[in-house]
Design a protein around this motif. Structure first.
Motif, PDB file in Angstrom:
ATOM      1  N   GLY A  49       1.082  -1.083   0.337  1.00 50.01           N
ATOM      2  CA  GLY A  49       0.183  -0.150  -0.079  1.00 50.01           C
ATOM      3  C   GLY A  49       0.929   1.281  -0.181  1.00 50.01           C
ATOM      4  O   GLY A  49       1.570   1.804   0.914  1.00 50.01           O
ATOM      5  N   GLU A 103      -0.443   4.512  -0.347  1.00 49.43           N
ATOM      6  CA  GLU A 103      -1.487   5.404  -0.734  1.00 49.43           C
ATOM      7  C   GLU A 103      -0.603   6.711   0.427  1.00 49.43           C
ATOM      8  O   GLU A 103      -0.174   6.705   1.121  1.00 49.43           O
ATOM      9  CB  GLU A 103      -2.514   5.350  -0.507  1.00 49.43           C
ATOM     10  CG  GLU A 103      -3.507   4.238  -0.922  1.00 49.43           C
ATOM     11  CD  GLU A 103      -3.050   2.741  -0.652  1.00 49.43           C
ATOM     12  OE1 GLU A 103      -1.951   2.455   0.369  1.00 49.43           O
ATOM     13  OE2 GLU A 103      -3.863   1.464  -1.539  1.00 49.43           O
ATOM     14  N   ALA A 156       0.084   6.586  -5.566  1.00 46.32           N
ATOM     15  CA  ALA A 156      -0.246   5.115  -4.982  1.00 46.32           C
ATOM     16  C   ALA A 156      -0.250   3.808  -5.646  1.00 46.32           C
ATOM     17  O   ALA A 156      -0.746   2.621  -5.800  1.00 46.32           O
ATOM     18  CB  ALA A 156      -2.255   4.813  -4.417  1.00 46.32           C
ATOM     19  N   ASN A 157       0.087   4.075  -7.496  1.00 50.83           N
ATOM     20  CA  ASN A 157       0.428   3.204  -8.439  1.00 50.83           C
ATOM     21  C   ASN A 157       1.842   2.549  -8.403  1.00 50.83           C
ATOM     22  O   ASN A 157       2.186   2.192  -9.242  1.00 50.83           O
ATOM     23  CB  ASN A 157      -0.436   3.376 -10.342  1.00 50.83           C
ATOM     24  CG  ASN A 157      -2.168   3.420  -8.984  1.00 50.83           C
ATOM     25  OD1 ASN A 157      -2.962   2.697  -8.699  1.00 50.83           O
ATOM     26  ND2 ASN A 157      -2.093   4.605 -10.435  1.00 50.83           N
ATOM     27  N   LYS A 210      -0.181   6.908   3.770  1.00 49.08           N
ATOM     28  CA  LYS A 210      -0.651   5.601   4.737  1.00 49.08           C
ATOM     29  C   LYS A 210       0.383   5.529   5.771  1.00 49.08           C
ATOM     30  O   LYS A 210       1.564   6.020   5.566  1.00 49.08           O
ATOM     31  CB  LYS A 210      -0.130   4.448   4.165  1.00 49.08           C
ATOM     32  CG  LYS A 210      -0.919   3.346   4.048  1.00 49.08           C
ATOM     33  CD  LYS A 210      -1.104   2.145   2.582  1.00 49.08           C
ATOM     34  CE  LYS A 210      -1.787   1.169   3.747  1.00 49.08           C
ATOM     35  NZ  LYS A 210      -3.215   0.811   4.217  1.00 49.08           N
ATOM     36  N   SER A 225       3.264  -1.325  -4.412  1.00 48.96           N
ATOM     37  CA  SER A 225       1.405  -0.366  -4.643  1.00 48.96           C
ATOM     38  C   SER A 225       0.375  -1.674  -4.785  1.00 48.96           C
ATOM     39  O   SER A 225       1.022  -3.248  -5.357  1.00 48.96           O
ATOM     40  CB  SER A 225       2.013   0.307  -6.016  1.00 48.96           C
ATOM     41  OG  SER A 225       1.848  -0.684  -7.030  1.00 48.96           O
TER      42      SER A 225
END
Length: 259
Positions: A129, A131, A232-233, A134, A253
């Protein structure tokens, strides 16, 4: 050839040293000793006994072997390097013990140096993750392997680098500006990195400020919060220094599945 150890045949040796000095951290005290083989046989000198006094037994134990590793022909004399190991948490200071050699006791002065040393495990972490904002948490085991108390430090900020940032910036720059020469291409690489480089990730150790005694072990919690401009990717990686150790991490990701 007779084998001389802390338990046997040490009476066949003698020394002119009234005092033997050892210096260093607890696990690696070193010095020199003058040895004389007083027998008519060759000797393989492995260890000699260092006997600690009553006040030191709680720290150093009753006795410990002084490692030598030397061979002496009958009647031979030699100055030999010696080394000794005390418990790793032995506090800094000067200790006097006795060395049994040639049927007599000699003074051994051990100067134990202070050492700050910690061991951490694991030193690499993987998270899922990427993001923005985060927070990921890692649990780390830390052991104080030195002989001084260790105060847990904090980590303020760390890098979170897009794994493909440099390769992508170079590729884009060479395609768009490569024909204009070196300076133009390098300028474009710098602009691309500047546009896509994330801010510092924030990091925090929950137990910072606590003191870990020599020989003690504890669990610490490292929190890593991604900056607001991550993608996020994309995948990220980074590292940080924890005293003399390095901690590394990577963040994968998590793409949404296309239905």
């Amino acid at each position: 050839m007779l084998k001389v150890t802390a338990e046997s045949f040490h009476e066949k040796l003698d020394t002119d040293n009234e005092e033997i000095i050892l210096n260093g951290p607890p696990s690696d005290l070193r010095g020199h000793i003058f040895l004389r083989n007083t027998s008519d046989e060759s000797l393989s000198v492995k260890t000699l006994a260092v006997v600690h006094n009553e006040t030191q037994k709680n720290i150093l134990g009753n006795s410990s072997p002084l490692r030598i590793g030397s061979r002496l022909r009958a009647g031979e004399e030699k100055v030999q390097t010696i080394w000794h190991e005390l418990p790793p948490q032995t506090p800094p200071g000067t200790y006097e013990s006795k060395l049994v050699i040639g049927g007599a006791e000699r003074t051994v002065k051990m100067i134990v140096q202070p050492i700050i040393q910690v061991s951490i495990h694991p030193v690499h972490f993987s998270f899922i993750g990427a993001e923005p904002g985060k927070t990921h948490t890692a649990q780390i085991t830390i052991s104080n392997t030195g002989n001084l108390p260790f105060q847990i430090p904090d980590v303020k900020h760390i890098a979170a680098l897009d794994m493909d940032l440099i390769c992508r910036a170079v590729g884009v720059a060479l395609r768009s500006k490569g024909g204009e020469g070196y300076i133009a291409a390098m300028d474009e690489i710098a602009k691309n990195v500047n546009r896509n480089l994330p801010d510092w990730a924030s990091a925090h150790i929950e137990e910072n400020g606590q003191t870990l005694a020599a020989g003690a072990t504890m669990i610490i919690h490292l929190n890593i919060t991604l900056p607001d401009n991550t993608d996020a990717n994309k995948d990220y990686s980074g590292n940080m220094r924890f005293w003399t150790n390095e901690i590394t991490y990577d963040i994968k990701s998590q793409h949404e599945q296309i239905k």
